[in-house]
Motif scaffolding. Structure first.
Motif, PDB file in Angstrom:
ATOM      1  N   LEU A 144       0.835  -1.197   0.000  1.00  0.00           N
ATOM      2  CA  LEU A 144       0.000   0.000   0.000  1.00  0.00           C
ATOM      3  C   LEU A 144       0.870   1.249   0.000  1.00  0.00           C
ATOM      4  O   LEU A 144       0.583   2.233  -0.709  1.00  0.00           O
ATOM      5  CB  LEU A 144      -0.921  -0.004   1.222  1.00  0.00           C
ATOM      6  N   ALA A 145       1.947   1.196   0.801  1.00  0.00           N
ATOM      7  CA  ALA A 145       2.877   2.335   0.831  1.00  0.00           C
ATOM      8  C   ALA A 145       3.494   2.555  -0.540  1.00  0.00           C
ATOM      9  O   ALA A 145       3.668   3.693  -0.987  1.00  0.00           O
ATOM     10  CB  ALA A 145       3.954   2.104   1.877  1.00  0.00           C
ATOM     11  N   GLN A 146       3.802   1.477  -1.209  1.00  0.00           N
ATOM     12  CA  GLN A 146       4.355   1.583  -2.551  1.00  0.00           C
ATOM     13  C   GLN A 146       3.338   2.195  -3.514  1.00  0.00           C
ATOM     14  O   GLN A 146       3.683   3.022  -4.372  1.00  0.00           O
ATOM     15  CB  GLN A 146       4.752   0.189  -3.045  1.00  0.00           C
ATOM     16  N   ALA A 147       2.071   1.841  -3.358  1.00  0.00           N
ATOM     17  CA  ALA A 147       1.030   2.391  -4.213  1.00  0.00           C
ATOM     18  C   ALA A 147       0.879   3.888  -3.987  1.00  0.00           C
ATOM     19  O   ALA A 147       0.714   4.661  -4.944  1.00  0.00           O
ATOM     20  CB  ALA A 147      -0.292   1.668  -3.949  1.00  0.00           C
ATOM     21  N   PHE A 148       0.927   4.322  -2.719  1.00  0.00           N
ATOM     22  CA  PHE A 148       0.875   5.754  -2.441  1.00  0.00           C
ATOM     23  C   PHE A 148       2.087   6.467  -3.012  1.00  0.00           C
ATOM     24  O   PHE A 148       1.993   7.579  -3.560  1.00  0.00           O
ATOM     25  CB  PHE A 148       0.788   5.994  -0.933  1.00  0.00           C
ATOM     26  N   SER A 149       3.244   5.826  -2.870  1.00  0.00           N
ATOM     27  CA  SER A 149       4.477   6.420  -3.410  1.00  0.00           C
ATOM     28  C   SER A 149       4.395   6.566  -4.921  1.00  0.00           C
ATOM     29  O   SER A 149       4.795   7.602  -5.489  1.00  0.00           O
ATOM     30  CB  SER A 149       5.680   5.563  -3.026  1.00  0.00           C
ATOM     31  N   ASP A 150       3.853   5.553  -5.588  1.00  0.00           N
ATOM     32  CA  ASP A 150       3.707   5.616  -7.040  1.00  0.00           C
ATOM     33  C   ASP A 150       2.785   6.770  -7.441  1.00  0.00           C
ATOM     34  O   ASP A 150       3.026   7.472  -8.434  1.00  0.00           O
ATOM     35  CB  ASP A 150       3.142   4.303  -7.572  1.00  0.00           C
ATOM     36  N   ALA A 154       3.842  10.014  -9.583  1.00  0.00           N
ATOM     37  CA  ALA A 154       3.111  10.275 -10.821  1.00  0.00           C
ATOM     38  C   ALA A 154       2.561  11.697 -10.839  1.00  0.00           C
ATOM     39  O   ALA A 154       2.608  12.388 -11.873  1.00  0.00           O
ATOM     40  CB  ALA A 154       1.991   9.262 -10.987  1.00  0.00           C
ATOM     41  N   LYS A 155       2.054  12.159  -9.710  1.00  0.00           N
ATOM     42  CA  LYS A 155       1.540  13.527  -9.641  1.00  0.00           C
ATOM     43  C   LYS A 155       2.665  14.539  -9.827  1.00  0.00           C
ATOM     44  O   LYS A 155       2.488  15.570 -10.512  1.00  0.00           O
ATOM     45  CB  LYS A 155       0.857  13.742  -8.293  1.00  0.00           C
ATOM     46  N   ASP A 156       3.817  14.270  -9.206  1.00  0.00           N
ATOM     47  CA  ASP A 156       4.951  15.196  -9.344  1.00  0.00           C
ATOM     48  C   ASP A 156       5.434  15.223 -10.786  1.00  0.00           C
ATOM     49  O   ASP A 156       5.714  16.304 -11.346  1.00  0.00           O
ATOM     50  CB  ASP A 156       6.084  14.760  -8.410  1.00  0.00           C
ATOM     51  N   ALA A 157       5.531  14.067 -11.414  1.00  0.00           N
ATOM     52  CA  ALA A 157       5.975  14.015 -12.813  1.00  0.00           C
ATOM     53  C   ALA A 157       4.972  14.721 -13.713  1.00  0.00           C
ATOM     54  O   ALA A 157       5.351  15.393 -14.692  1.00  0.00           O
ATOM     55  CB  ALA A 157       6.155  12.564 -13.245  1.00  0.00           C
ATOM     56  N   ALA A 192       2.856  11.365 -18.476  1.00  0.00           N
ATOM     57  CA  ALA A 192       2.777  11.646 -17.041  1.00  0.00           C
ATOM     58  C   ALA A 192       1.333  11.631 -16.569  1.00  0.00           C
ATOM     59  O   ALA A 192       1.013  11.150 -15.466  1.00  0.00           O
ATOM     60  CB  ALA A 192       3.429  12.992 -16.743  1.00  0.00           C
ATOM     61  N   SER A 193       0.440  12.165 -17.403  1.00  0.00           N
ATOM     62  CA  SER A 193      -0.976  12.172 -17.045  1.00  0.00           C
ATOM     63  C   SER A 193      -1.531  10.741 -16.974  1.00  0.00           C
ATOM     64  O   SER A 193      -2.293  10.400 -16.059  1.00  0.00           O
ATOM     65  CB  SER A 193      -1.753  12.992 -18.076  1.00  0.00           C
ATOM     66  N   ALA A 194      -1.130   9.888 -17.923  1.00  0.00           N
ATOM     67  CA  ALA A 194      -1.585   8.497 -17.930  1.00  0.00           C
ATOM     68  C   ALA A 194      -1.073   7.740 -16.717  1.00  0.00           C
ATOM     69  O   ALA A 194      -1.792   6.941 -16.096  1.00  0.00           O
ATOM     70  CB  ALA A 194      -1.139   7.820 -19.219  1.00  0.00           C
ATOM     71  N   GLU A 195       0.185   8.018 -16.355  1.00  0.00           N
ATOM     72  CA  GLU A 195       0.767   7.346 -15.179  1.00  0.00           C
ATOM     73  C   GLU A 195       0.060   7.774 -13.902  1.00  0.00           C
ATOM     74  O   GLU A 195      -0.182   6.967 -13.004  1.00  0.00           O
ATOM     75  CB  GLU A 195       2.248   7.649 -15.098  1.00  0.00           C
ATOM     76  N   ALA A 196      -0.295   9.051 -13.826  1.00  0.00           N
ATOM     77  CA  ALA A 196      -1.013   9.550 -12.646  1.00  0.00           C
ATOM     78  C   ALA A 196      -2.394   8.892 -12.549  1.00  0.00           C
ATOM     79  O   ALA A 196      -2.839   8.516 -11.450  1.00  0.00           O
ATOM     80  CB  ALA A 196      -1.136  11.063 -12.710  1.00  0.00           C
ATOM     81  N   ARG A 198      -3.205   5.959 -13.729  1.00  0.00           N
ATOM     82  CA  ARG A 198      -3.001   4.548 -13.348  1.00  0.00           C
ATOM     83  C   ARG A 198      -2.806   4.413 -11.845  1.00  0.00           C
ATOM     84  O   ARG A 198      -3.383   3.537 -11.198  1.00  0.00           O
ATOM     85  CB  ARG A 198      -1.775   4.000 -14.089  1.00  0.00           C
ATOM     86  N   ALA A 199      -1.980   5.296 -11.257  1.00  0.00           N
ATOM     87  CA  ALA A 199      -1.716   5.230  -9.821  1.00  0.00           C
ATOM     88  C   ALA A 199      -2.995   5.515  -9.018  1.00  0.00           C
ATOM     89  O   ALA A 199      -3.263   4.881  -7.996  1.00  0.00           O
ATOM     90  CB  ALA A 199      -0.615   6.222  -9.457  1.00  0.00           C
ATOM     91  N   GLU A 200      -3.790   6.466  -9.488  1.00  0.00           N
ATOM     92  CA  GLU A 200      -5.051   6.769  -8.799  1.00  0.00           C
ATOM     93  C   GLU A 200      -6.028   5.595  -8.894  1.00  0.00           C
ATOM     94  O   GLU A 200      -6.717   5.258  -7.913  1.00  0.00           O
ATOM     95  CB  GLU A 200      -5.678   8.022  -9.408  1.00  0.00           C
ATOM     96  N   THR A 201      -6.080   4.982 -10.079  1.00  0.00           N
ATOM     97  CA  THR A 201      -6.976   3.835 -10.258  1.00  0.00           C
ATOM     98  C   THR A 201      -6.555   2.667  -9.375  1.00  0.00           C
ATOM     99  O   THR A 201      -7.408   1.960  -8.801  1.00  0.00           O
ATOM    100  CB  THR A 201      -6.985   3.406 -11.732  1.00  0.00           C
ATOM    101  N   ARG A 202      -5.247   2.491  -9.263  1.00  0.00           N
ATOM    102  CA  ARG A 202      -4.733   1.423  -8.408  1.00  0.00           C
ATOM    103  C   ARG A 202      -5.199   1.613  -6.968  1.00  0.00           C
ATOM    104  O   ARG A 202      -5.720   0.693  -6.337  1.00  0.00           O
ATOM    105  CB  ARG A 202      -3.209   1.401  -8.480  1.00  0.00           C
TER     106      ARG A 202
END
Length: 398
Positions: A144-150, A154-157, A192-196, A198-202
């Motif tokens: 879960l911590a890894q998911a938050f980190s991702d 993603a938001k920073d990128a 970057a938007s797509a990665e963000a 994905r992380a939110e969906t996760r």
């Protein structure tokens, strides 16, 4: 008094009057004649007593004449025997099958951990009723911590790509940037938007809420409303298999009653057939149901078919793993039926007494078909219209 005795007495009297014999002869003759009269009187009285005794002898209660048993007119058996004609009836045959209560699989959900970690809390107990969306367990997880980190990365990128694209467009407007550079900056922003997303969906798929964002713990929510029917882990356990259920939730508003039908009785059941359900826990309660599913296969070890009846359980009386009995009515052709009270055991055979004439009976051996609590079908031994002893037959049997 007999004629002989009267004549003897008259003769004795005449001797007293007319005889010229001596007094001794008179006395001897009188004595002899008197004795003869007394003996005659006693014989007649004895004969009359024997006649009266013979006339007072009661009639026999039962007379046997070959195979026939005759009940005499004054026999007390006549008041205790009841005779009735046999009937032709199509009484359905009741067939019973052993069964058990089961949770409906289509309304049962296993709660799986979405990621590995340590189970820090279990907020429900076995048998609790829960609502959809209610927290049932809490997991502390490195995943879960890894998911938050991702998501943070993603938001920073995404923000960095947005700023770079904005600068590039400004430089391009001043005429100091090529179209190629703008296209690259646009591509970086899109990635970057797509990665963000994905992380939110996760995180969204994990059911993370605002509280979890702060505590970095994962709340496991009840996916459906129902009853906790199994808990497989305790607080402190490490969850390392994402396919192993933490607990099971079943909606028990309706349950299955699964009957085990022998292969030889499969012809007795059909889809939609009405059944009666009786449970060992509630012996005086009968639950109505209908056959919902007849399995397409037999169980290899028992050679029985699992036939399922869906039963309403709004009152919660039916609990999974309860024992039950499922009864079905199998239609029968018209058969000769007699009351069970008419059936008598005679050695190893079953017999009835048939009236062949008024108060005259003959024993007949019968072959029985299906039996109900108060009557039995007769396959052979009787004919329509026969009259049988339906009460008191044990008197004739003895």
């Amino acid at each position: 008094m007999s004629i002989t005795a009267i004549k003897s007495i008259k003769k004795i009297t005449s001797l007293f009057v007319s005889s010229r014999r001596s007094d001794h002869v008179k006395l001897a003759s009188m004595t002899l004649l008197l004795l003869v009269a007394i003996v005659s009187i006693l014989a007649i009285s004895s004969a009359r007593a024997d006649g009266n005794k013979t006339s007072n002898t009661p009639e026999p209660m039962l007379v046997r004449s070959g195979e026939k048993l005759i009940v005499p007119e004054k026999s007390p058996f006549r008041t205790r025997l009841k005779v009735a004609p046999v009937t032709m009836a199509d009484v359905p045959h009741v067939v019973n099958f052993p069964a058990a209560v089961e949770a409906n699989p289509s309304k049962t959900v296993n709660v799986l951990p979405p990621l590995t970690g340590r189970l820090s809390e279990v907020k429900v107990r076995l048998g609790d009723v829960v609502k959809q969306g209610q927290i049932v367990a809490v997991i502390s997880s490195g995943d879960l911590a890894q998911a938050f980190s991702d998501l943070d990365k993603a938001k920073d990128a995404l923000e960095l790509a947005r700023l770079a694209l904005a600068r590039g467009k400004g430089v391009n407007a001043a005429g100091a940037n090529s179209v190629k550079d703008i296209e690259q900056l646009q591509s970086n922003y899109s990635q970057a938007s797509a990665e963000a997303k994905r992380a939110e969906t996760r995180l969204s798929s994990l059911g993370v809420d605002k509280v979890a964002e702060k505590s970095r713990t994962l709340n496991i929510m009840a996916p459906v409303s129902g009853t906790i029917t199994a808990i497989n882990n305790a607080p402190g356990a490490y969850i390392n298999d994402a396919t192993a259920a933490i607990m099971t939730i079943s909606n028990l508003d309706s349950v299955w009653v699964t009957a085990n039908v022998p292969e030889s009785q499969l012809h007795s059941i059909s889809k939609g057939q009405a059944v009666d359900i009786r449970l060992a826990a509630y012996p005086n309660k009968v639950i109505k149901g209908k056959v919902d599913i007849i399995s397409s296969i037999l169980e290899p070890d028992t050679r029985r078919n699992k036939t399922r009846i869906e039963a309403n359980n709004k009152d919660g009386l039916l609990k999974p793993n309860m024992f039950a009995t499922v009864s079905v009515l199998v239609p029968q052709a018209k058969q000769i039926r007699v009351p069970t009270s008419a059936l008598l055991m005679n050695n190893d055979s079953i017999t009835v007494f048939v009236e062949v004439a008024p108060w005259t009976f003959v024993r007949k051996t019968v072959t029985l078909g299906n039996e109900e609590p108060d009557s039995a079908a007769v396959l052979s031994g009787l004919n329509p219209g026969d009259k049988v002893v339906v009460s008191g037959g044990v008197l004739l049997n003895d």
